[in-house]
Design an enzyme around this catalytic site. Structure first.
Site, short mmCIF file in Angstrom:
data_model
loop_
_atom_site.label_atom_id
_atom_site.label_comp_id
_atom_site.label_asym_id
_atom_site.label_seq_id
_atom_site.Cartn_x
_atom_site.Cartn_y
_atom_site.Cartn_z
N ARG A 120 0.96 -1.24 -0.03
CA ARG A 120 -0.01 -0.16 -0.08
C ARG A 120 0.70 1.24 -0.12
O ARG A 120 0.51 2.22 -0.72
CB ARG A 120 -0.84 0.03 1.33
CG ARG A 120 -1.57 1.32 1.37
CD ARG A 120 -3.03 1.32 2.21
NE ARG A 120 -3.17 0.58 3.20
CZ ARG A 120 -2.60 0.87 4.43
NH1 ARG A 120 -1.71 1.95 4.85
NH2 ARG A 120 -2.46 -0.06 5.41
N LYS A 166 -6.76 5.86 -20.01
CA LYS A 166 -6.84 6.46 -21.40
C LYS A 166 -5.35 6.23 -22.15
O LYS A 166 -5.18 5.16 -22.45
CB LYS A 166 -7.35 7.88 -21.36
CG LYS A 166 -8.24 8.12 -20.21
CD LYS A 166 -9.66 7.33 -20.55
CE LYS A 166 -10.92 7.41 -19.68
NZ LYS A 166 -11.10 8.73 -19.09
N ASP A 187 -5.92 18.87 -15.88
CA ASP A 187 -6.06 17.29 -16.08
C ASP A 187 -5.50 17.21 -17.89
O ASP A 187 -6.06 17.78 -18.48
CB ASP A 187 -7.57 17.09 -16.11
CG ASP A 187 -7.97 15.78 -16.56
OD1 ASP A 187 -6.97 14.83 -17.20
OD2 ASP A 187 -8.84 15.08 -16.01
N TYR A 219 -14.64 16.78 -17.21
CA TYR A 219 -15.11 15.10 -17.38
C TYR A 219 -16.27 14.93 -16.47
O TYR A 219 -16.01 15.60 -15.16
CB TYR A 219 -13.81 14.26 -16.74
CG TYR A 219 -14.12 12.90 -16.83
CD1 TYR A 219 -14.38 12.14 -17.99
CD2 TYR A 219 -14.18 12.43 -15.53
CE1 TYR A 219 -14.91 10.85 -17.76
CE2 TYR A 219 -14.49 10.92 -15.53
CZ TYR A 219 -14.73 10.40 -16.33
OH TYR A 219 -15.12 8.79 -16.52
#
Ligand SMILES: *Cc1c(COP(=O)(O)O)cnc(C)c1O
Length: 388
Positions: free
Chosen positions: A50, A198, A173, A102
């Site tokens: 983690r 993406k 972004d 988005y």
């Protein structure tokens, strides 16, 4: 970093095979939750996945190098990255965000961030003066450029000058262009966001996200949040994104070449009432794009003359798949109004020009002749169905 961007998709400065005890050319997947200690106080540098895992770390180094940041953090999704970023803010803090974002980011800001006491002002950066909305509570400015799906372009340098002068964090972004075509940190941004799902992953097979920064203080705070809230990317998914990035340069070039070819075809189609592609000189953001990016990307939005025609196109596609998401090897077409932007309030859709006649395409890396033949076939069927 001395290598050019194509090379940096594959290599860090250190030679991977020389570093690996078996000479592996491909970085190994360290599929382990925990790491054994050689003795008390003796860590290998990794304690628990983690916190950090070698495969995730390798991916983070590659992405940091591509975005020219000092640190990159890999998350389980783009939204996990943005949600983690929002943990840097406190109740009472204020953010100015562009209105054309988005859909998932809008949903996060309106439903989660606002509930947590963070005030969000959403304005059209193309029409409004951002500085007028900055108050003494404002901590950051958030933008996508070009935007999804309307391809609005913001001048990152200009915005960076404003945020620097007001001591605000500029968050960009960069999903739509990928670091291959645009590096916001070099233009004045403090944090770059990616949906690694993406273009970075690029194969429509893995969900991932990134935050990249060139500021030591931000990196330190983000490292604390990722280890505490635990949204880091798994070793196997990290490896898939590492593998995807190897061909980023080739894929971006081909997607862009195909996008230009489809734009040319759409120009000659009588049912097409608008083409929104930032590589067109008549696009309002064209000059800014030329000044801040190295390319225009593979995302293409177009408008047809009726809702029925748009729906008919979606019903007839075969090679091009009717699916959400973008930036992968396969060409995809979406209907923003009922898919990516389904949760966006109607008044916001109207303001952004997202109508029921708008289709968005993520152009893939197929042969462009096949894509054009698919358009010819689909448009002919739609013509027949809608207009007889
Ligand atoms: C897809 C996307 C996101 C969210 O990323 P996920 O990986 O789907 O969580 C954020 N921003 C943009 C521009 C996107 O296209």
């Amino acid at each position: 970093m001395g290598y050019e961007v194509e090379t940096r998709c594959l290599h860090l400065e250190e030679n991977q095979a020389k570093k690996d005890i078996y000479g592996a050319v491909s970085f190994p997947i360290y599929q382990t939750a925990t790491f054994a200690h050689k003795g008390v106080g003796q860590s290998t540098g990794y304690d628990y996945s983690r916190l950090q895992n070698p495969t995730r770390e390798q991916l983070e180094k590659i992405v940091a190098s591509l975005e020219k940041g000092i640190d990159a953090l890999a998350f389980a999704s783009g939204m996990a990255a943005i949600a983690t970023l929002m943990e840097l803010f406190e109740p009472g803090d204020h953010l100015v965000v562009d209105s054309d974002l988005y859909g998932g980011s809008i949903r996060l800001f309106q439903n989660i961030s606002e509930k947590n006491g963070i005030e969000i002002t959403s304005i059209d950066f193309g029409k409004e003066d951002v500085s007028r909305y900055i108050t003494d509570k404002t901590k950051a400015v958030y933008v996508e450029t070009p935007t999804n799906p309307m391809m609005n372009v913001t001048d990152i340098r200009k915005l960076g000058e404003l945020t620097k002068s007001k001591n605000l964090m500029l968050i960009v972004d960069n999903t739509f262009l990928s670091p291959y075509f645009q590096n916001p940190l070099e233009l004045g941004a403090d944090v770059v966001v990616h949906s690694g799902t993406k273009y970075l992953g690029g194969h429509n097979d893995t969900i991932a996200g990134f935050l990249v920064t060139n500021r030591e203080d931000i990196s330190e705070r983000l490292r604390f949040v990722i280890k505490t809230t635990g949204a880091g990317l798994s070793p196997f998914d990290s490896w898939l994104i590492l593998r995807g990035i190897k061909t980023l340069a080739l894929r971006m070039e081909r997607a862009q070449e195909n996008a230009f070819a489809l734009v040319d075809w759409l120009k000659g189609c009588k049912r097409v009432t608008g083409i929104i592609y930032p590589g067109l000189p008549e696009h309002p953001g064209y000059e800014i794009m030329k000044a801040q990016s190295r390319g225009f990307g593979g995302m293409l939005t177009f408008e047809v003359d009726s809702k029925e025609f748009a729906l008919s196109i979606l019903n007839h596609v075969k090679l091009i798949q009717f699916a959400e998401s973008l930036g992968g090897t396969e060409s995809l077409i979406t209907y923003p109004i009922t898919q990516t932007h389904a949760d966006v309030p109607p008044e916001k859709l109207v303001a952004n020009g997202i109508t029921d006649r708008i289709l968005r395409m993520s152009v893939g890396i197929e042969n462009k002749k096949d894509l054009i033949e698919e358009f010819e076939r689909v448009f002919a069927l739609a013509e027949e169905e809608v207009y007889g």
